[in-house]
Design a protein around this motif. Structure first.
Motif, PDB file in Angstrom:
ATOM      1  N   PRO A  62       6.030  18.999  47.960  1.00 13.07           N
ATOM      2  CA  PRO A  62       5.629  17.668  47.465  1.00 13.07           C
ATOM      3  C   PRO A  62       5.840  16.535  48.470  1.00 13.07           C
ATOM      4  O   PRO A  62       5.227  15.466  48.327  1.00 13.07           O
ATOM      5  CB  PRO A  62       6.547  17.458  46.246  1.00 13.07           C
ATOM      6  CG  PRO A  62       7.083  18.799  45.903  1.00 13.07           C
ATOM      7  CD  PRO A  62       7.145  19.553  47.184  1.00 13.07           C
ATOM      8  N   TRP A  63       6.702  16.735  49.478  1.00 13.86           N
ATOM      9  CA  TRP A  63       7.119  15.622  50.320  1.00 13.86           C
ATOM     10  C   TRP A  63       6.555  15.668  51.739  1.00 13.86           C
ATOM     11  O   TRP A  63       6.403  14.621  52.374  1.00 13.86           O
ATOM     12  CB  TRP A  63       8.647  15.578  50.432  1.00 13.86           C
ATOM     13  CG  TRP A  63       9.347  15.696  49.113  1.00 13.86           C
ATOM     14  CD1 TRP A  63      10.203  16.684  48.714  1.00 13.86           C
ATOM     15  CD2 TRP A  63       9.276  14.796  48.007  1.00 13.86           C
ATOM     16  NE1 TRP A  63      10.648  16.464  47.447  1.00 13.86           N
ATOM     17  CE2 TRP A  63      10.095  15.302  46.974  1.00 13.86           C
ATOM     18  CE3 TRP A  63       8.581  13.601  47.785  1.00 13.86           C
ATOM     19  CZ2 TRP A  63      10.252  14.670  45.752  1.00 13.86           C
ATOM     20  CZ3 TRP A  63       8.744  12.976  46.565  1.00 13.86           C
ATOM     21  CH2 TRP A  63       9.560  13.497  45.567  1.00 13.86           C
ATOM     22  N   ASP A 106       8.571   8.872  51.335  1.00 13.45           N
ATOM     23  CA  ASP A 106       7.729   8.918  50.138  1.00 13.45           C
ATOM     24  C   ASP A 106       8.390   8.085  49.035  1.00 13.45           C
ATOM     25  O   ASP A 106       9.589   8.221  48.774  1.00 13.45           O
ATOM     26  CB  ASP A 106       7.566  10.373  49.697  1.00 13.45           C
ATOM     27  CG  ASP A 106       6.490  10.561  48.637  1.00 13.45           C
ATOM     28  OD1 ASP A 106       6.585   9.904  47.576  1.00 13.45           O
ATOM     29  OD2 ASP A 106       5.581  11.367  48.859  1.00 13.45           O
ATOM     30  N   ARG A 165       8.332   8.336  45.993  1.00 15.73           N
ATOM     31  CA  ARG A 165       8.858   9.131  44.873  1.00 15.73           C
ATOM     32  C   ARG A 165      10.196   9.789  45.223  1.00 15.73           C
ATOM     33  O   ARG A 165      10.881  10.285  44.331  1.00 15.73           O
ATOM     34  CB  ARG A 165       7.854  10.221  44.491  1.00 15.73           C
ATOM     35  CG  ARG A 165       6.474   9.707  44.065  1.00 15.73           C
ATOM     36  CD  ARG A 165       5.456  10.842  44.065  1.00 15.73           C
ATOM     37  NE  ARG A 165       5.305  11.391  45.412  1.00 15.73           N
ATOM     38  CZ  ARG A 165       4.680  12.533  45.701  1.00 15.73           C
ATOM     39  NH1 ARG A 165       4.160  13.263  44.723  1.00 15.73           N
ATOM     40  NH2 ARG A 165       4.582  12.951  46.942  1.00 15.73           N
ATOM     41  N   LYS A 180      -3.818  11.578  47.088  1.00 12.23           N
ATOM     42  CA  LYS A 180      -3.290  11.312  45.751  1.00 12.23           C
ATOM     43  C   LYS A 180      -2.277  12.383  45.364  1.00 12.23           C
ATOM     44  O   LYS A 180      -2.321  13.505  45.862  1.00 12.23           O
ATOM     45  CB  LYS A 180      -4.427  11.286  44.730  1.00 12.23           C
ATOM     46  CG  LYS A 180      -5.429  10.164  44.973  1.00 12.23           C
ATOM     47  CD  LYS A 180      -6.543  10.203  43.949  1.00 12.23           C
ATOM     48  CE  LYS A 180      -7.555   9.082  44.191  1.00 12.23           C
ATOM     49  NZ  LYS A 180      -8.659   9.112  43.206  1.00 12.23           N
ATOM     50  N   ASP A 181      -1.376  12.025  44.451  1.00 13.71           N
ATOM     51  CA  ASP A 181      -0.416  13.006  43.952  1.00 13.71           C
ATOM     52  C   ASP A 181      -1.045  13.811  42.814  1.00 13.71           C
ATOM     53  O   ASP A 181      -2.235  13.660  42.493  1.00 13.71           O
ATOM     54  CB  ASP A 181       0.891  12.329  43.514  1.00 13.71           C
ATOM     55  CG  ASP A 181       0.703  11.357  42.357  1.00 13.71           C
ATOM     56  OD1 ASP A 181      -0.309  11.461  41.632  1.00 13.71           O
ATOM     57  OD2 ASP A 181       1.577  10.490  42.173  1.00 13.71           O
ATOM     58  N   LEU A 233      -0.633   8.195  47.044  1.00 14.12           N
ATOM     59  CA  LEU A 233       0.720   8.337  47.576  1.00 14.12           C
ATOM     60  C   LEU A 233       1.171   7.029  48.196  1.00 14.12           C
ATOM     61  O   LEU A 233       0.385   6.324  48.841  1.00 14.12           O
ATOM     62  CB  LEU A 233       0.757   9.449  48.626  1.00 14.12           C
ATOM     63  CG  LEU A 233       0.523  10.864  48.116  1.00 14.12           C
ATOM     64  CD1 LEU A 233       0.532  11.847  49.277  1.00 14.12           C
ATOM     65  CD2 LEU A 233       1.569  11.259  47.085  1.00 14.12           C
TER      66      LEU A 233
END
Length: 198
Positions: free
Chosen positions: A39-40, A139, A141, A165-166, A172
Motif C-alpha cells: 500500500p505504501w 503517504d 495515510r 488513486k487508492d 493519493l
C-alpha cells in the motif's frame, strides 16, 4: 551531491553499502514484507523478483552510489546481526537537497529504528555532504511514518495530491516534511554516530 560514507554505526544499528551477497537476505525479507509494503511503496508492485535479478539490482545500486546518483544502505541490528531495513538518500529533489527513503522489516518495527536511521541520514547529509535541506515524502495515510520526522523536529511544509488513486478511488496524497541545515538539533540518544568510508 557527493557522499563517500560507506558505513554508519549508530547506537543500535549498522548501516553499510549493499553488496551482491546481500541479495539472499534482502529477497527473503522483502518477500515476507510485501503484503505490508504494497500500500505504501510503488516499487513493491514489481516484487517478488528472482534472486539473480536482485543481485543485478544491488550491483546497479553500488554503481549509483559510487557515481553519486543515490546512496543505498542495508541496515542490521548491532546486537544480533539481523536484517532491519533498507534505506536511501536520493538527490532527485534538486541541488542542495537530499530525500530520505526507507522501509523497515515488520519483525523490527516499533523499536525506534526508522527514527534512528532518519537521524543518521540527516546528520550525514548536513555534516558530511554539504546539504542544505533534507526532505521526507510520506503517504498521507501512513500515520506511523509521519511520527518520525515530527520526532526529529522536521517541519510539515505541505501536502499534495498525485494522479494515482487508492483502493477507495481517492487520489493519493503525500506529505512533505523538511529540515534546513540550521534547524538540525542533536538528539542525545542517537548522537553516538560514527561515519566511515572505504
Amino acid at each position: 551531491m557527493k557522499n563517500t560514507i560507506t558505513r554508519i554505526e549508530t547506537p543500535h544499528l549498522l548501516l553499510r553499502i549493499f553488496q551482491p551477497e546481500d541479495a539472499e537476505i534482502l529477497k527473503e525479507r522483502l518477500d515476507d514484507n510485501l503484503p505490508i509494503l504494497m500500500p505504501w511503496i510503488p516499487w513493491a508492485k514489481h516484487e517478488p523478483e528472482p534472486l539473480e535479478a536482485k543481485r543485478d539490482r544491488i550491483r546497479s545500486w553500488i554503481g549509483d552510489f559510487y557515481s553519486n546518483k543515490e546512496y543505498g544502505y542495508v541496515v542490521f541490528e548491532k546486537s544480533t546481526g539481523e536484517f532491519v531495513a533498507s534505506c536511501n538518500l536520493f538527490g532527485r529533489r534538486g541541488k542542495g537537497t537530499t530525500e530520505i527513503g526507507y522501509w523497515v522489516d515488520h519483525l523490527k518495527t516499533g523499536r525506534g529504528y526508522a527514527t534512528e536511521i532518519s537521524y543518521a541520514l540527516t546528520k550525514l547529509s548536513f555534516e558530511h555532504m554539504g546539504i542544505e535541506k533534507v526532505l521526507l515524502y510520506i503517504d498521507d495515510r501512513n500515520i506511523a511514518s509521519q511520527r518520525i520526522p515530527a520526532k526529529l523536529n522536521f517541519t510539515h511544509e505541505y501536502t499534495y495530491r498525485e494522479l494515482p488513486k487508492d483502493a477507495e478511488g481517492e487520489r493519493l496524497k503525500f506529505q512533505v516534511w523538511a529540515m534546513f541545515e540550521e534547524e538540525f538539533e542533536k538528539v542525545d540518544k542517537f548522537e553516538a554516530v560514527e561515519f566511515k568510508w572505504s
